[in-house]
Design an enzyme around this catalytic site. Structure first.
Site, PDB file in Angstrom:
ATOM      1  N   THR A 159      -2.232   0.306  -4.807  1.00  0.00           N
ATOM      2  CA  THR A 159      -1.148   1.304  -4.814  1.00  0.00           C
ATOM      3  C   THR A 159      -1.620   2.675  -4.311  1.00  0.00           C
ATOM      4  OG1 THR A 159      -1.647   1.621  -7.165  1.00  0.00           O
ATOM      5  CG2 THR A 159       0.244   0.247  -6.640  1.00  0.00           C
ATOM      6  N   GLU A 258       4.164  -2.699   1.985  1.00  0.00           N
ATOM      7  CA  GLU A 258       5.179  -1.627   1.987  1.00  0.00           C
ATOM      8  C   GLU A 258       4.483  -0.387   2.527  1.00  0.00           C
ATOM      9  OE1 GLU A 258       8.241  -2.264   1.278  1.00  0.00           O
ATOM     10  OE2 GLU A 258       7.950  -4.234   0.387  1.00  0.00           O
ATOM     11  N   CYS A 292       7.530   7.807   0.670  1.00  0.00           N
ATOM     12  CA  CYS A 292       7.601   7.021   1.909  1.00  0.00           C
ATOM     13  C   CYS A 292       8.954   7.253   2.561  1.00  0.00           C
ATOM     14  CB  CYS A 292       7.375   5.548   1.605  1.00  0.00           C
ATOM     15  SG  CYS A 292       8.419   4.920   0.298  1.00  0.00           S
TER      16      CYS A 292
HETATM   17  P1  NAD Z   1      -3.432   4.983   1.778  1.00  0.00           P
HETATM   18  O1  NAD Z   1      -2.990   3.930   2.739  1.00  0.00           O
HETATM   19  O2  NAD Z   1      -4.403   5.995   2.235  1.00  0.00           O
HETATM   20  O3  NAD Z   1      -4.073   4.308   0.452  1.00  0.00           O
HETATM   21  C1  NAD Z   1      -3.367   3.353  -0.261  1.00  0.00           C
HETATM   22  C2  NAD Z   1      -4.326   2.502  -1.069  1.00  0.00           C
HETATM   23  O4  NAD Z   1      -5.163   1.751  -0.190  1.00  0.00           O
HETATM   24  C3  NAD Z   1      -5.245   3.253  -2.003  1.00  0.00           C
HETATM   25  O5  NAD Z   1      -5.287   2.598  -3.247  1.00  0.00           O
HETATM   26  C4  NAD Z   1      -6.603   3.135  -1.307  1.00  0.00           C
HETATM   27  O6  NAD Z   1      -7.703   3.192  -2.192  1.00  0.00           O
HETATM   28  C5  NAD Z   1      -6.494   1.763  -0.725  1.00  0.00           C
HETATM   29  N1  NAD Z   1      -7.457   1.453   0.346  1.00  0.00           N
HETATM   30  C6  NAD Z   1      -8.273   2.289   1.025  1.00  0.00           C
HETATM   31  N2  NAD Z   1      -8.996   1.589   1.929  1.00  0.00           N
HETATM   32  C7  NAD Z   1      -8.613   0.299   1.832  1.00  0.00           C
HETATM   33  C8  NAD Z   1      -8.974  -0.884   2.507  1.00  0.00           C
HETATM   34  N3  NAD Z   1      -9.878  -0.899   3.485  1.00  0.00           N
HETATM   35  N4  NAD Z   1      -8.386  -2.034   2.158  1.00  0.00           N
HETATM   36  C9  NAD Z   1      -7.462  -2.058   1.174  1.00  0.00           C
HETATM   37  N5  NAD Z   1      -7.072  -0.965   0.497  1.00  0.00           N
HETATM   38  C10 NAD Z   1      -7.636   0.202   0.823  1.00  0.00           C
HETATM   39  O7  NAD Z   1      -2.086   5.654   1.275  1.00  0.00           O
HETATM   40  P2  NAD Z   1      -1.904   6.957   0.410  1.00  0.00           P
HETATM   41  O8  NAD Z   1      -2.358   8.124   1.218  1.00  0.00           O
HETATM   42  O9  NAD Z   1      -2.421   6.752  -0.950  1.00  0.00           O
HETATM   43  O10 NAD Z   1      -0.297   6.962   0.292  1.00  0.00           O
HETATM   44  C11 NAD Z   1       0.539   7.502   1.273  1.00  0.00           C
HETATM   45  C12 NAD Z   1       1.096   6.429   2.182  1.00  0.00           C
HETATM   46  O11 NAD Z   1       1.759   5.421   1.430  1.00  0.00           O
HETATM   47  C13 NAD Z   1       2.160   7.010   3.110  1.00  0.00           C
HETATM   48  O12 NAD Z   1       1.976   6.486   4.395  1.00  0.00           O
HETATM   49  C14 NAD Z   1       3.457   6.521   2.494  1.00  0.00           C
HETATM   50  O13 NAD Z   1       4.536   6.474   3.395  1.00  0.00           O
HETATM   51  C15 NAD Z   1       3.050   5.169   2.007  1.00  0.00           C
HETATM   52  N6  NAD Z   1       3.990   4.685   0.991  1.00  0.00           N
HETATM   53  C16 NAD Z   1       4.816   3.633   1.295  1.00  0.00           C
HETATM   54  C17 NAD Z   1       5.763   3.197   0.373  1.00  0.00           C
HETATM   55  C18 NAD Z   1       6.704   2.050   0.663  1.00  0.00           C
HETATM   56  O14 NAD Z   1       7.289   1.523  -0.289  1.00  0.00           O
HETATM   57  N7  NAD Z   1       6.894   1.655   1.902  1.00  0.00           N
HETATM   58  C19 NAD Z   1       5.842   3.827  -0.865  1.00  0.00           C
HETATM   59  C20 NAD Z   1       4.979   4.877  -1.148  1.00  0.00           C
HETATM   60  C21 NAD Z   1       4.051   5.302  -0.214  1.00  0.00           C
END
Ligand code: NAD
Length: 485
Positions: A159, A258, A292
Site C-alpha cells: 500500500t 491500482e 489517486c
Molecule cells: P509508490 O508506488 O512509490 O509506493 C507504493 C508502495 O510500493 C510502497 O509500499 C512502497 O514501499 C512499495 N514499493 C517500493 N518499491 C517496490 C518494489 N520494487 N516492488 C514492490 N513494491 C515496492 O507510491 P506512493 O508514492 O506511496 O503513492 C502514491 C501513488 O499511489 C500515486 O501515483 C497515486 O496515484 C497512487 N495511488 C493509486 C490509487 C488507486 O487506487 N489507483 C490509490 C492511492 C494512490
C-alpha cells in the site's frame, strides 16, 4: 498499540514491532518515521529480513480459516466500532505520520469504518450462481452451481502513503470477508497506521494468522513479496512505475494493480461555474492533493474560462493551510520536502512553457501552498505526468471534441469529473472518455467504499477495487454439477 496512542500528545515516539500472525517481531535494524510538518520523531519500525517475509507467508498459507460468514461479519462490525470509538486518537496518528490535516485524517477514519461495515454486510451475501443445464437441444437434466473459495495460497498486499489507514482497510476487509489470509507491507513512509489496524482487528477477534503486517526497506524485501511461492495473488496500490515493475516480476500470480491517475475536471460552457469551481477546489486540495483521483487537470471551455479562473483563484485563496494538527486548517503538508520541491520545479517548468502562475507555488519544507496556473499547455510535464500535490492547472479547450482529446491524451485512465447539464455532452463523455469512472457534477474521487473503482490504461489492468469487486478478485470460482434440475 491503541492504548499507546496517547503518547503522541506528549510527543513520545511509538516504537513498534511487526505483527506476524499476531506475534510481535522486531530486530535492531530500525526505520524512523518523522512528522513531515515539524520533523519530530513519530516512531520507528523494524526492517524485516527476507526470512521474516518467508515466515509470514508460510504461516498465512498453512492456515485455513474456520470462520463462518456470520463470524467474519461480526469481527468486521466490531472493528468498525473500535475505529469509530477511537476516531480522534487514530486521526492524530495519521496526521502525525502523513502530515495530512485533521479534517482529512478524521474523514479517513470514517471512510475506513465504512469499508468494514460494507465488507461485514457483503460477507453475509451468498455469492454462488445456479445454471440450469436444459437450455439447448443437447442439454441435460442437471444444474451447475458455483462456489467462491478463498485462495489456496496467501495474498500479498502493498500500500501507498496517501491514505495510511484506508488503503490498508481496502485490502484487508475484502480478504477477511472471503476468508483469505493476507500479509501486508505498508509503505515505509507511513507504516504505523497499518500496525495499529492489525491490533484493532486482533482485538475484534480476527484469528491472527489471517493478517500480518511486515515493515521494511522495499529494496530488501519487495521482491520476496512478489515472488514468494506461498503467494497466489498480489494486490498493489501505488504509482505506475512500481506497478509496472510488479506486472513483470510477479510471474504467474494473480495481480490487482491500482495505479496513479491524472484525472480531469471538464467544465463546459453551460456549467454552473460556482458549483464547478467549488468542486475543482475540493477535488484539487483535499488530502493535500495526494489522492489517486485528485483533480490534476482542469479542462475548461474557453467561453467561460476567465470567469471560472477568477472563482478558482478566490476559492483557492480561502484555503487555510499550515500546521496539520490545527483543526481549522483545510490542508496540512505533503508527504515530504522532496515532493514539495518537485511540484515547485514542475510549476516553474510550466511557466517556462507559457503557463501563467496566478497563485501559490510557495514552499517551506514539506508545506506547499495551494497553487493555480492558467493557460497551461496540455503537453508540459506538470499535466502530462501525474503531479501528486495541491496544484490546479487550467488548460483551455475550444469544444467538446477538444476536451475529450486533451483528457485522453495522457497514458492514465483512472477517473474524471464533467460539469455540464447537456445530455448530449454527458452521453458523449460517458462513451468517449478513456477512464474507469465518470462523475457528472461531482469530483472524480466520488465513490462509495462498496462500489467498483479502478482505472484502465496505465492506471490499472481494469480489475476494480471497492469491497465487492475486491472480494471477487480474491476468490477462486469452483463449479460443481448435480444430476437434478
Ligand atoms: P509508490 O508506488 O512509490 O509506493 C507504493 C508502495 O510500493 C510502497 O509500499 C512502497 O514501499 C512499495 N514499493 C517500493 N518499491 C517496490 C518494489 N520494487 N516492488 C514492490 N513494491 C515496492 O507510491 P506512493 O508514492 O506511496 O503513492 C502514491 C501513488 O499511489 C500515486 O501515483 C497515486 O496515484 C497512487 N495511488 C493509486 C490509487 C488507486 O487506487 N489507483 C490509490 C492511492 C494512490
Amino acid at each position: 498499540m491503541l492504548t499507546e496512542l496517547s503518547k503522541l500528545k506528549q510527543g513520545e515516539p511509538l516504537h513498534q514491532d511487526m505483527r506476524i500472525a499476531g506475534k510481535l517481531v522486531g530486530n535492531q535494524r530500525r526505520m524512523e518515521i518523522r512528522n513531515p510538518f515539524n520533523g519530530a520523531l513519530v516512531g520507528s519500525v523494524p526492517k524485516a529480513t527476507v526470512e521474516d517475509i518467508r515466515h509470514a507467508f508460510q504461516v498465512a498459507r498453512a492456515f485455513r480459516s474456520p470462520l463462518t460468514r456470520y463470524e467474519r461479519s461480526r469481527i468486521m462490525l466490531r472493528t468498525a466500532e473500535l475505529l469509530r470509538a477511537n476516531t480522534d486518537a487514530i486521526s492524530d496518528l495519521i496526521t502525525a505520520e502523513a502530515g495530512l490535516c485533521k479534517k482529512d485524517s478524521l474523514y479517513e477514519v470514517g471512510r475506513a469504518c465504512d469499508v468494514f461495515v460494507f465488507a461485514a454486510n457483503q460477507a453475509l451475501v451468498d455469492d454462488g450462481q445456479v445454471f440450469s443445464c436444459d437450455l439447448t437441444p443437447h442439454g441435460k437434466q442437471r444444474k451447475v452451481y458455483t462456489l467462491k473459495e478463498p485462495l489456496l495460497g496467501a495474498i500479498s498486499a502493498i500500500t501507498p502513503f496517501n491514505h495510511p489507514l484506508n488503503q490498508v482497510a481496502h485490502k484487508v476487509a475484502p480478504s477477511i470477508a472471503t476468508n483469505n489470509r493476507m500479509v501486508l507491507k505498508p509503505t515505509e513512509k507511513t507504516p504505523l497506521s497499518a500496525l495499529l489496524l492489525a491490533d484493532i482487528l486482533y482485538e475484534a477477534g480476527l484469528p491472527p494468522e489471517m493478517f500480518s503486517v511486515v515493515t521494511g526497506d522495499p529494496a530488501e524485501i519487495a521482491d520476496e513479496m512478489l515472488t514468494n511461492p506461498d503467494v497466489d495473488l498480489v494486490t498493489f496500490t501505488g504509482g505506475v512505475p512500481i506497478g509496472k515493475y510488479i506486472a513483470g516480476k510477479a510471474v504467474y500470480k494473480r495481480q490487482v494493480l491500482e495505479l496513479g491517475g491524472n484525472d480531469p475536471i471538464i467544465v463546459m460552457e453551460d456549467a454552473d461555474l460556482e458549483e464547478a469551481a467549488t468542486l475543482a477546489v475540493s477535488g484539487s486540495y483535499k488530502n493535500s492533493g495526494q489522492r489517486c483521483t485528485a483533480i490534476k487537470r482542469m479542462i475548461v471551455h474557453q467561453a467561460v474560462a476567465d470567469e471560472f479562473v477568477d472563482l478558482l483563484v478566490n476559492k483557492t485563496k480561502a484555503i487555510k493551510y499550515g500546521d496539520p494538527m490545527d483543526p481549522h486548517n483545510d490542508m496540512g503538508t505533503v508527504i515530504d520536502a522532496r515532493s514539495a520541491s518537485a511540484f515547485e520545479a514542475k510549476v516553474k517548468d510550466a511557466q517556462q512553457h507559457g503557463a501563467k502562475l496566478l497563485f501559490g507555488n510557495l514552499r517551506d519544507g514539506a508545506l506547499y501552498s495551494p497553487t493555480v496556473l492558467d493557460h497551461v499547455p496540455a503537453d508540459c510535464q506538470l499535466v502530462a505526468e501525474e503531479t501528486f500535490g495541491p496544484v490546479s492547472p487550467v488548460i483551455r479547450c475550444t469544444d467538446i471534441a477538444d476536451a475529450i482529446r486533451i483528457s485522453n491524451s495522457t497514458p492514465y485512465g483512472l477517473s474524471s469529473s464533467v460539469c455540464t447539464n447537456r445530455l448530449d455532452y454527458i452521453t458523449r463523455f460517458v462513451r468517449e472518455l478513456q477512464v474507469g469512472s465518470i462523475n457528472v457534477r461531482e469530483v472524480p474521487g466520488y465513490r462509495l467504499e462498496l462500489t467498483p473503482f479502478g482505472g484502465i490504461k496505465d492506471s490499472g489492468l481494469g480489475y476494480k477495487e471497492g469491497v465487492q469487486e475486491a472480494m471477487k478478485s480474491f476468490c477462486n470460482t469452483k463449479t460443481y454439477s448435480l444430476p437434478w434440475n
